[in-house]
Scaffold this motif. Sequence first.
Motif, short mmCIF file in Angstrom:
data_model
loop_
_atom_site.label_atom_id
_atom_site.label_comp_id
_atom_site.label_asym_id
_atom_site.label_seq_id
_atom_site.Cartn_x
_atom_site.Cartn_y
_atom_site.Cartn_z
N ILE A 214 0.86 -1.18 0.00
CA ILE A 214 0.00 0.00 0.00
C ILE A 214 0.90 1.23 0.00
O ILE A 214 1.73 1.40 0.91
N PRO A 215 0.79 2.11 -1.01
CA PRO A 215 1.70 3.26 -1.10
C PRO A 215 1.40 4.30 -0.04
O PRO A 215 0.27 4.42 0.43
N TYR A 216 2.43 5.06 0.33
CA TYR A 216 2.26 6.20 1.24
C TYR A 216 1.70 7.33 0.41
O TYR A 216 2.32 7.78 -0.56
N VAL A 217 0.52 7.83 0.76
CA VAL A 217 -0.16 8.79 -0.10
C VAL A 217 -0.07 10.24 0.36
O VAL A 217 -0.44 11.14 -0.38
N ASP A 218 0.41 10.48 1.56
CA ASP A 218 0.55 11.85 2.04
C ASP A 218 1.83 12.46 1.47
O ASP A 218 2.75 11.74 1.09
N PRO A 219 1.91 13.80 1.41
CA PRO A 219 3.11 14.43 0.86
C PRO A 219 4.37 14.05 1.66
O PRO A 219 4.39 14.17 2.88
N HIS A 220 5.37 13.56 0.97
CA HIS A 220 6.65 13.23 1.59
C HIS A 220 7.66 12.99 0.48
O HIS A 220 7.52 12.07 -0.32
N ASP A 221 8.71 13.84 0.42
CA ASP A 221 9.71 13.73 -0.64
C ASP A 221 10.96 12.96 -0.22
O ASP A 221 11.84 12.74 -1.03
N GLY A 222 11.03 12.56 1.05
CA GLY A 222 12.22 11.87 1.54
C GLY A 222 12.22 10.38 1.24
O GLY A 222 11.33 9.87 0.57
N PRO A 223 13.22 9.69 1.78
CA PRO A 223 13.33 8.24 1.55
C PRO A 223 12.18 7.49 2.21
O PRO A 223 11.59 7.96 3.18
N ARG A 224 11.90 6.32 1.68
CA ARG A 224 10.80 5.49 2.20
C ARG A 224 11.30 4.08 2.48
O ARG A 224 12.35 3.69 1.97
N ARG A 225 10.54 3.36 3.28
CA ARG A 225 10.90 1.98 3.62
C ARG A 225 9.66 1.12 3.66
O ARG A 225 8.54 1.61 3.60
#
Length: 121
Positions: free
Chosen positions: A17-28
């Motif tokens: 499930i993708p992260y849908v809120d604004p966030h331009d940093g790295p993800r895990r």
Amino acid sequence: MTDPTEPPDLASTPNVIPYVDPHDGPRRLLTIDISTHIFHAGAYIPFAGIDGRQYVVSWGAVSFEIPADRNVHVSVHLQSNGGAGYTPSPFASIILYPNPLPQRLATQFARAGMGALVPLP
């Protein structure tokens, strides 16, 4: 061709499930094991929350893309169909600290009230 040393694009990975809120940093990657240890699965519907956004999910392992560079609030609660003898909304909650590595949590619900989300190795 993609660089094999780069982390995968989690938002396009099947069953994440993708992260849908604004966030331009790295993800895990976060995987939550939602278990029915003490509950009748047909009497409850599991919901997972990531930073306040609620998702109706299935029993078993559910994977999410989450920020890796900041705190993330994770919660799971069970909504009862309201039958006799069923407890109202068992829940568990945790704040995950910044970390670039994938993480796996398991639910440990109590019969009534707050349970726990426990990190797995």
